[in-house]
Design a protein around this motif. Sequence first.
Motif, PDB file in Angstrom:
ATOM      1  N   GLU A  85      -7.671  -2.499  -0.695  1.00 43.92           N
ATOM      2  CA  GLU A  85      -8.449  -1.298  -0.799  1.00 43.92           C
ATOM      3  C   GLU A  85      -9.663  -2.747  -0.231  1.00 43.92           C
TER       4      GLU A  85
ATOM      5  N   ALA B 229      -6.556   1.407   4.882  1.00 41.79           N
ATOM      6  CA  ALA B 229      -5.137   1.048   3.923  1.00 41.79           C
ATOM      7  C   ALA B 229      -5.964   2.071   2.256  1.00 41.79           C
ATOM      8  N   SER B 230      -6.983   2.420   2.573  1.00 39.61           N
ATOM      9  CA  SER B 230      -7.574   3.440   1.718  1.00 39.61           C
ATOM     10  C   SER B 230      -6.456   4.632   1.614  1.00 39.61           C
TER      11      SER B 230
ATOM     12  N   SER C 284     -10.299  -4.375   2.556  1.00 44.29           N
ATOM     13  CA  SER C 284     -11.392  -3.418   3.690  1.00 44.29           C
ATOM     14  C   SER C 284     -10.254  -3.988   4.490  1.00 44.29           C
TER      15      SER C 284
ATOM     16  N   TRP D  26      -4.586  -1.462  -4.835  1.00 45.33           N
ATOM     17  CA  TRP D  26      -6.188  -1.161  -4.259  1.00 45.33           C
ATOM     18  C   TRP D  26      -6.868  -2.617  -4.194  1.00 45.33           C
TER      19      TRP D  26
ATOM     20  N   VAL E 199       0.882  -1.171   0.162  1.00 46.77           N
ATOM     21  CA  VAL E 199      -0.232   0.277   0.092  1.00 46.77           C
ATOM     22  C   VAL E 199       1.079   1.612  -0.140  1.00 46.77           C
TER      23      VAL E 199
END
Length: 538
Positions: free
Chosen positions: A137, A144-145, A140, A134, A124
């Motif tokens: 992401e 991470a996002s 979940s 991604w 990440v």
Amino acid sequence: MSYRSILIPALLSGTMLSPAFAAEVPAGTNLAAEQVFTYRVLDEFSSFDPQVVEDVLGSEVVRDLFEGLYNQDADGNNVPGVALSHTVSDDNMVYTFTLREDAKWSDGKPVTAGDFVYAWQRAVTPELASPYAWYMELMSIENASAIIAGEKPVTDLGVSAPDDRTLVVNLSQPLPYFAKMVTHATTFPAPKWAIEAHGKEWTRPENIVSNGAYKLTEHVLKERSVRERNPMYWDNDKTVIEKVVTLNIGDEAQALTRYRAGEVEKTDIPAGQYPSLKEELPDEAYALPRLCNYYFTYNVVSGPEAFKDARVRQALSYAIDRNVIVDAVLQGGQFPAYTFTPGATANFEVPEVAYATMTQAERDEKAKELLAEAGYGPDGEKLAFTYLYNTSDSHQQIAIVATQMWKQKLGVEVTLENQEWKVFLETRGNQNFDMARGAWCGDYNEASTFLDLLTTPSGYNDGKYSNARVDELMTEAKSSQDTTPLYAEVEQILADEMPVVPVYHYSTNIMLKDTIKGWPIHNVEQNWYSKDLYKVAE
């Protein structure tokens, strides 16, 4: 393929897996004296780095070189890899994996939970710019996002190692299929010391340190690669295949010739030749349903102005006679596609979209009508664009047939452009195309692995399609107990707006010598491991 967590009313619930699947050789089998498996690949691999690899062929090699928390068995079920089991918290937000004590790297160092923490943080980090960031992401994983967006430090990722044998993952929301996702290469551990010592060259044969059943011993760019048994692998005693060789052969006809000559033991079947090869070599020709789709993607941001009109996109899609492509061109058991998600996907109910119920003649008439409404066609502006695909005989044949259909039915002029794989990936990823070939093989067996591809933040949404309702539905699906109506609505939106043209859903068409045993023919993801194979005497 399915995987179910066993949940019980307690603080933590335990999930135990079946015994590890490795090469199970029946008693009395006459093994070949030389256990070398040689197979053909079309293109050069994108990478041997687990956090960088982005193609199917490269991932096949990486699964041999590295081992993640779980592997898959011949039916696609999770079985122990580095992890023996995991537990899930009552609220389904915390996964705790127990790692085996005998897992080692090829240099003899133990594989620890910290190696997974390092790898996941590495995946990440904006500095690496992993093409699969991604994916973390989608898993979940907590924060991470924000980390990928550069808003939080990598140390805030929701993964930790309280000790060498325990990996704890904190999620931002419950994800029913989370355990399925850890068989993917992006989640494999990485050797920090080797990466820091050699930088981008750490995956060269002379530098690489890996923890899988094999170690990379040779790599000649665009020619061949060799991987050999890793004696440090915890299950090395059950490994039968000593060496695996890949040969890069760009021409499918030449590859088949070399297969017949015994130079390779596995290759793809050229388009249209499955029926005759199945008749000639019934024990070597395979057509297996596979969790993959084939599609054309529109560049709706920087492509032709016409592609911003859904009527134009629909018209081009309707004019494609998918039955001709699968029955006359490919002839390998492929399935005409009218939805993005393949029907072979676990627990996916294929919704009825209107254009799928039409006859081809009705679709052709509707295509002309839609194109005229948009101001194109015989009485309007001429529609012309370039179609980009990666070099392959099959891709070329499909491109030629599709463009002939567009020209004959709609008067559309299409210029074909082909590029070698790595250049093609870069060109498509940078949106330097009008329309491009797309194909996706599920990273796990659940519909979101396909539909998430067309959400706004997806790293592989190459056409840059964006629909707020699709994003909303896919977010809701991650924590829903009944995803069927959500996925049905997404597919309906895609049929209405047609950001991509679904062409067909895959069948794996391969030639495999009958001396090679243990191939996972019932795994629709076609995730295979050389350690599970063995070679019998002729």
